[in-house]
Design a protein around this motif. Structure first.
Motif, PDB file in Angstrom:
ATOM      1  N   UNK A  78      53.251  41.707  76.743  1.00 23.38           N
ATOM      2  CA  UNK A  78      53.869  41.096  78.662  1.00 23.38           C
ATOM      3  C   UNK A  78      52.772  40.236  79.069  1.00 23.38           C
ATOM      4  N   UNK A  79      51.711  40.310  79.508  1.00 21.91           N
ATOM      5  CA  UNK A  79      51.096  39.195  80.202  1.00 21.91           C
ATOM      6  C   UNK A  79      50.072  38.446  79.119  1.00 21.91           C
ATOM      7  N   UNK A  80      49.570  38.959  77.652  1.00 20.94           N
ATOM      8  CA  UNK A  80      48.831  38.476  77.136  1.00 20.94           C
ATOM      9  C   UNK A  80      49.465  37.949  76.094  1.00 20.94           C
ATOM     10  N   UNK A  81      49.324  36.751  75.101  1.00 23.03           N
ATOM     11  CA  UNK A  81      49.290  36.293  73.166  1.00 23.03           C
ATOM     12  C   UNK A  81      48.617  37.309  72.843  1.00 23.03           C
ATOM     13  N   UNK A  82      49.294  38.259  72.006  1.00 25.38           N
ATOM     14  CA  UNK A  82      48.487  39.351  71.301  1.00 25.38           C
ATOM     15  C   UNK A  82      48.976  38.890  69.870  1.00 25.38           C
ATOM     16  N   UNK A  83      47.440  38.344  69.456  1.00 26.98           N
ATOM     17  CA  UNK A  83      47.494  38.128  67.452  1.00 26.98           C
ATOM     18  C   UNK A  83      47.135  39.452  66.985  1.00 26.98           C
ATOM     19  N   UNK A  84      47.633  39.996  66.054  1.00 28.67           N
ATOM     20  CA  UNK A  84      47.914  41.780  64.749  1.00 28.67           C
ATOM     21  C   UNK A  84      48.102  41.264  64.045  1.00 28.67           C
ATOM     22  N   UNK A  85      46.634  40.795  63.149  1.00 28.10           N
ATOM     23  CA  UNK A  85      46.444  40.278  61.873  1.00 28.10           C
ATOM     24  C   UNK A  85      46.759  42.101  60.685  1.00 28.10           C
ATOM     25  N   UNK A  86      47.270  41.763  59.352  1.00 27.33           N
ATOM     26  CA  UNK A  86      47.297  43.143  58.946  1.00 27.33           C
ATOM     27  C   UNK A  86      45.413  42.547  57.785  1.00 27.33           C
ATOM     28  N   UNK A  87      44.850  43.992  58.188  1.00 28.89           N
ATOM     29  CA  UNK A  87      44.155  44.164  57.421  1.00 28.89           C
ATOM     30  C   UNK A  87      43.881  43.169  56.131  1.00 28.89           C
ATOM     31  N   UNK A  88      43.740  42.478  55.315  1.00 24.01           N
ATOM     32  CA  UNK A  88      43.286  42.542  53.616  1.00 24.01           C
ATOM     33  C   UNK A  88      42.689  43.684  53.428  1.00 24.01           C
ATOM     34  N   UNK A  89      43.047  43.979  52.075  1.00 19.15           N
ATOM     35  CA  UNK A  89      43.142  45.234  51.580  1.00 19.15           C
ATOM     36  C   UNK A  89      43.762  46.087  52.450  1.00 19.15           C
ATOM     37  N   UNK A  90      43.996  46.446  53.069  1.00 20.90           N
ATOM     38  CA  UNK A  90      45.139  47.427  53.956  1.00 20.90           C
ATOM     39  C   UNK A  90      46.621  46.940  53.617  1.00 20.90           C
ATOM     40  N   UNK A  91      47.248  48.576  53.923  1.00 19.84           N
ATOM     41  CA  UNK A  91      48.667  48.530  53.613  1.00 19.84           C
ATOM     42  C   UNK A  91      49.156  46.995  54.621  1.00 19.84           C
ATOM     43  N   UNK A  92      50.377  46.765  53.981  1.00 18.55           N
ATOM     44  CA  UNK A  92      51.211  45.880  54.917  1.00 18.55           C
ATOM     45  C   UNK A  92      51.345  44.212  53.824  1.00 18.55           C
ATOM     46  N   UNK A  93      51.253  43.112  54.651  1.00 13.25           N
ATOM     47  CA  UNK A  93      51.426  42.048  53.826  1.00 13.25           C
ATOM     48  C   UNK A  93      50.419  40.710  53.356  1.00 13.25           C
ATOM     49  N   UNK A  94      49.157  41.086  54.448  1.00 11.84           N
ATOM     50  CA  UNK A  94      48.061  40.235  54.055  1.00 11.84           C
ATOM     51  C   UNK A  94      47.821  40.618  52.192  1.00 11.84           C
ATOM     52  N   UNK A  95      46.722  39.362  51.632  1.00 14.07           N
ATOM     53  CA  UNK A  95      46.420  40.255  50.501  1.00 14.07           C
ATOM     54  C   UNK A  95      45.746  40.962  49.954  1.00 14.07           C
ATOM     55  N   UNK A  96      45.503  41.421  48.705  1.00 15.00           N
ATOM     56  CA  UNK A  96      44.780  43.579  48.869  1.00 15.00           C
ATOM     57  C   UNK A  96      43.558  42.822  47.998  1.00 15.00           C
ATOM     58  N   UNK A  97      42.738  42.040  47.938  1.00 19.38           N
ATOM     59  CA  UNK A  97      40.960  42.220  47.935  1.00 19.38           C
ATOM     60  C   UNK A  97      41.144  42.977  48.771  1.00 19.38           C
ATOM     61  N   UNK A  98      40.072  43.668  48.500  1.00 19.54           N
ATOM     62  CA  UNK A  98      38.758  44.402  49.513  1.00 19.54           C
ATOM     63  C   UNK A  98      38.277  43.294  50.635  1.00 19.54           C
ATOM     64  N   UNK A  99      37.808  43.506  51.680  1.00 20.19           N
ATOM     65  CA  UNK A  99      36.503  42.281  52.318  1.00 20.19           C
ATOM     66  C   UNK A  99      35.515  43.918  52.407  1.00 20.19           C
TER      67      UNK A  99
END
Length: 292
Positions: A78-99
């Motif tokens: 509502x008040x903040x600009x939120x940035x929520x990354x898909x953690x690399x190596x976890x389910x989602x749309x980021x690359x799948x190699x683990x960090x």
């Protein structure tokens, strides 16, 4: 890098990503989806909230999908600009190699994401594994953090391994063998103190079925690692959290976090109930007004 996969099958991956897309559609606010190239791999970031709002990074819990844990903090859009990354190596749309969550890797990854969005420093929110990631940033680049909120946090102290084996691991093995909802109900009941939404339970079940789970928890943070970390910090923990119980988490937080403002405890499991989500959001917004 793109060759590695965390999924057991193409069908499983498709199923998980469908859950992800459906979850985003359930939000009552607009979500932008941005891909950022980092030296650790391509990162998919959900961006929401007013463009002129102060920036907040929110990191997802481990072994689940980003919109699920983001849904616990939607009032921040509502008040903040939120940035929520898909953690690399976890389910989602980021690359799948683990960090590795044991060294500086996550701190550098976050720095690259912040540079992409032209953010020098900001507030951070992390549930579970996401809190462990923030503690790695606090260790290696504390100047990036204006303030932080750690919810049911990894990276401080673990609960009883015996209890985890009995209440999570054993039914998880039985669920993997049988696909019986009886075992999934057991796990979700323990994880959420019997308050998990049906939609979330289904997704967690599919993650167990289709994903090679991340089994390494973030490194347990030591006092000497945080000597240069001076940012106001709020810790929120659950009494009935099988992974990170409040009595253990709060004790360590008070010992090692220099500018700890408060430890708040709720009668909740690892997953908050909808009632607890409301209370948590009120507390977080109050904390941000004071310290950000």
């Amino acid at each position: 890098m793109g060759q590695e996969t965390i999924y057991k099958s193409h069908i499983g991956k498709k199923e998980i990503l469908q859950h992800y897309d459906q979850y985003i559609k359930s939000f009552n606010f607009e979500v932008e989806r941005v891909y950022v190239d980092t030296s650790y791999g391509k990162t998919h970031v959900l961006v929401a909230g007013p463009k002129e709002g102060k920036p907040i990074f929110i990191f997802q819990g481990g072994n689940c999908i980003n919109p699920m844990t983001l849904s616990w903090f939607t009032s921040l859009t509502e008040n903040y600009r939120v940035y929520a990354p898909d953690t690399i190596g976890h389910p989602g749309f980021s690359d799948e190699n683990r960090i590795s969550a044991k060294d500086h890797s996550f701190a550098r990854w976050i720095e690259e994401l912040m540079n992409y969005f032209s953010i020098k420093s900001c507030a951070f929110v992390g549930p579970s594994y996401g809190a462990g990631i923030i503690l790695r940033l606090a260790t290696y680049m504390p100047e990036k953090i204006d303030c932080s909120i750690l919810v049911s946090p990894a990276g401080l102290r673990l609960g009883s391994k015996m209890k985890m084996m009995k209440e999570i691991l054993t039914p998880l093995i039985l669920f993997t063998i049988t696909s019986s909802n009886k075992y999934l109900d057991k796990i979700s009941g323990v994880m959420s103190d019997h308050s998990m939404k049906e939609m979330d339970k289904k997704i967690i079940g599919d993650v167990f079925k289709y994903v090679k789970l991340e089994q390494d928890m973030p490194k347990l943070t030591e006092k000497h690692e945080l000597v240069n970390y001076k940012s106001p910090t709020l810790v929120i923990a659950g009494k009935n959290d099988v992974f990170f119980p409040e009595n253990k988490v709060n004790k360590v937080a008070k010992e090692i976090i220099p500018n700890l403002q408060e430890c708040i405890t709720y009668e909740m499991g690892h997953f908050p109930s909808e009632g607890h989500v409301e209370e948590i959001n009120i507390k977080i917004n109050e904390f941000l007004k004071l310290h950000y």
